[in-house]
Scaffold this motif. Structure first.
Motif, mmCIF file in Angstrom:
data_model
loop_
_atom_site.group_PDB
_atom_site.id
_atom_site.type_symbol
_atom_site.label_atom_id
_atom_site.label_comp_id
_atom_site.label_asym_id
_atom_site.label_seq_id
_atom_site.Cartn_x
_atom_site.Cartn_y
_atom_site.Cartn_z
ATOM 1 N N THR A 172 0.866 -1.187 0.000
ATOM 2 C CA THR A 172 0.000 0.000 0.000
ATOM 3 C C THR A 172 0.900 1.234 0.000
ATOM 4 O OG1 THR A 172 -1.562 -1.271 1.369
ATOM 5 C CG2 THR A 172 -1.997 1.072 1.123
ATOM 6 N N PRO A 173 1.479 1.577 -1.150
ATOM 7 C CA PRO A 173 2.489 2.643 -1.193
ATOM 8 C C PRO A 173 1.995 4.017 -0.771
ATOM 9 C CG PRO A 173 1.788 2.027 -3.413
ATOM 10 C CD PRO A 173 1.226 1.003 -2.482
ATOM 11 N N ARG A 174 0.678 4.254 -0.904
ATOM 12 C CA ARG A 174 0.122 5.553 -0.535
ATOM 13 C C ARG A 174 -0.601 5.505 0.808
ATOM 14 N NH1 ARG A 174 0.569 4.615 -5.606
ATOM 15 N NH2 ARG A 174 -1.129 3.081 -5.602
ATOM 16 N N ALA A 175 -0.169 4.604 1.680
ATOM 17 C CA ALA A 175 -0.825 4.428 2.983
ATOM 18 C C ALA A 175 -0.838 5.715 3.797
ATOM 19 C CB ALA A 175 -0.142 3.311 3.771
ATOM 20 N N GLY A 176 0.230 6.498 3.706
ATOM 21 C CA GLY A 176 0.311 7.718 4.506
ATOM 22 C C GLY A 176 -0.862 8.647 4.284
ATOM 23 N N ARG A 177 -1.195 8.892 3.029
ATOM 24 C CA ARG A 177 -2.305 9.795 2.734
ATOM 25 C C ARG A 177 -3.661 9.145 3.051
ATOM 26 N NH1 ARG A 177 -1.642 10.246 -3.780
ATOM 27 N NH2 ARG A 177 0.558 10.193 -3.174
ATOM 28 N N GLN A 178 -3.635 7.840 3.305
ATOM 29 C CA GLN A 178 -4.869 7.112 3.604
ATOM 30 C C GLN A 178 -5.105 6.924 5.101
ATOM 31 O OE1 GLN A 178 -4.236 3.472 1.447
ATOM 32 N NE2 GLN A 178 -4.458 4.443 -0.560
ATOM 33 N N TYR A 179 -4.151 7.329 5.933
ATOM 34 C CA TYR A 179 -4.276 7.103 7.374
ATOM 35 C C TYR A 179 -5.601 7.622 7.935
ATOM 36 C CZ TYR A 179 0.722 5.904 7.961
ATOM 37 O OH TYR A 179 1.946 5.311 7.917
ATOM 38 N N ARG A 180 -5.959 8.846 7.556
ATOM 39 C CA ARG A 180 -7.160 9.450 8.131
ATOM 40 C C ARG A 180 -8.394 8.603 7.819
ATOM 41 N NH1 ARG A 180 -11.242 13.287 7.079
ATOM 42 N NH2 ARG A 180 -11.759 14.507 8.948
ATOM 43 N N GLY A 181 -8.541 8.216 6.564
ATOM 44 C CA GLY A 181 -9.688 7.412 6.188
ATOM 45 C C GLY A 181 -9.685 6.054 6.874
ATOM 46 N N LEU A 182 -8.515 5.451 6.991
ATOM 47 C CA LEU A 182 -8.409 4.152 7.649
ATOM 48 C C LEU A 182 -8.843 4.230 9.107
ATOM 49 C CD1 LEU A 182 -4.999 2.937 6.177
ATOM 50 C CD2 LEU A 182 -7.192 1.764 5.894
ATOM 51 N N LEU A 183 -8.413 5.282 9.800
ATOM 52 C CA LEU A 183 -8.751 5.419 11.212
ATOM 53 C C LEU A 183 -10.235 5.735 11.398
ATOM 54 C CD1 LEU A 183 -5.594 7.332 12.475
ATOM 55 C CD2 LEU A 183 -6.207 4.961 12.948
ATOM 56 N N ASP A 189 -11.882 7.969 17.098
ATOM 57 C CA ASP A 189 -12.333 9.347 17.288
ATOM 58 C C ASP A 189 -11.137 10.291 17.330
ATOM 59 O OD1 ASP A 189 -15.046 8.543 17.555
ATOM 60 O OD2 ASP A 189 -14.676 7.991 19.650
ATOM 61 N N GLU A 190 -11.431 11.581 17.239
ATOM 62 C CA GLU A 190 -10.406 12.638 17.358
ATOM 63 C C GLU A 190 -9.238 12.389 16.397
ATOM 64 O OE1 GLU A 190 -9.497 12.273 21.525
ATOM 65 O OE2 GLU A 190 -11.034 13.731 22.077
ATOM 66 N N VAL A 191 -9.572 12.027 15.164
ATOM 67 C CA VAL A 191 -8.542 11.735 14.169
ATOM 68 C C VAL A 191 -7.892 13.034 13.687
ATOM 69 C CG1 VAL A 191 -8.059 10.685 11.928
ATOM 70 C CG2 VAL A 191 -9.784 9.669 13.444
ATOM 71 N N ALA A 192 -6.581 13.082 13.744
ATOM 72 C CA ALA A 192 -5.832 14.264 13.302
ATOM 73 C C ALA A 192 -4.653 13.807 12.452
ATOM 74 C CB ALA A 192 -5.346 15.069 14.501
ATOM 75 N N VAL A 193 -4.287 14.625 11.471
ATOM 76 C CA VAL A 193 -3.187 14.277 10.569
ATOM 77 C C VAL A 193 -2.231 15.452 10.435
ATOM 78 C CG1 VAL A 193 -2.542 13.538 8.241
ATOM 79 C CG2 VAL A 193 -4.670 12.700 9.255
#
Length: 256
Positions: A172-183, A189-193
């Protein structure tokens, strides 16, 4: 290749990877990023914090210095052997991110640094993190976006080809930009990036570029001559103080 030769090659690969990781970890940007991840974990003295994909264990040792019960988890036996040798008082367990050796709701903090890009199903790892975290526990994910790697070069087109070809070989090479959606999908809760860009100019990072090029070349994305010419240019840049690699690191945090 004999089993002995395979073991020798595996050992050599592990030592090479450790050298690259150590070089990167000692840089000021990396030190600050780790410190930021610990801050976002909001560690409670005496509570259990798991560092998933702990590698050689540096973060486990640093977390333990903050008074928590830090446990390192990694699927790689050779990495764990190196971690135990370096930090003999720390606790390490062999396991993958999708199947953690902890009871439901038994940990206060969960940290994964440069892990999710190698997973085929990162959502499973998020679900597992949610399972082991107690209510109110904190999760922090860190990692680079492999499609967004920036390298100064005279040949921008070839550089883009190399970067994207290497990225496409990862889970998943673009996992970083997907963190928010994954969480969010995982019920946190209280998801921040945050995004922190690290700039590397040390010639020691040439080994990173070699590890970038070789799989792309072996996979047929570029020819051997093209790859060798590109690496030669990067070596010249390193010799003249003009090597530059910029890597955006995503840092996501949330509450269970």
């Amino acid at each position: 290749m004999s089993r002995y030769q395979e073991a020798v090659e595996e050992h050599r690969d592990t030592e090479t990877l450790l050298a690259v990781l150590d070089s990167a970890d000692r840089m000021p940007d990396a030190t600050r990023l780790r410190a930021r991840s610990y801050e976002l974990l909001s560690p409670v003295p005496g509570s259990t914090v798991v560092d998933v994909g702990c590698g050689a264990g540096r973060a486990v040792a640093e977390l333990a210095e903050r008074g928590v019960h830090a446990v390192g988890v990694d699927p790689g036996r050779r990495m764990l052997a190196a971690a135990r040798e370096r930090w003999p008082r720390a606790e390490f367990r062999e396991a993958g991110a999708e199947d953690l050796p902890f009871a439901d709701g038994s940990v206060r903090g969960y940290r994964a640094d440069k892990v999710f890009h190698v997973l085929r199903e990162p959502g499973r790892a998020v679900a597992e993190a949610r399972r082991v975290l107690r209510p109110g526990g904190r999760i922090v994910l860190l990692g680079q976006d492999w499609d967004a790697l920036m390298i100064d070069s005279e040949n921008a087109t070839l550089t883009r080809t190399l970067v994207h070809a290497r990225a496409d070989l990862l889970g998943t090479p673009r996992a970083g930009r997907q963190y928010r959606g994954l969480l969010l999908d995982g019920g946190f809760d209280e998801v921040a990036v945050e995004v922190h860009t690290s700039v590397f100019t040390d010639p020691a990072m040439l080994s990173l570029l070699e590890r970038l090029v070789e799989p792309a070349c072996a996979g047929g994305a570029v020819g051997r001559d093209q790859a060798d010419a590109w690496l030669a240019e990067q070596r010249r840049r390193a010799e003249t103080g003009r090597l530059l690699i910029a890597v955006p690191f995503f840092v996501a945090s949330a509450t269970a």
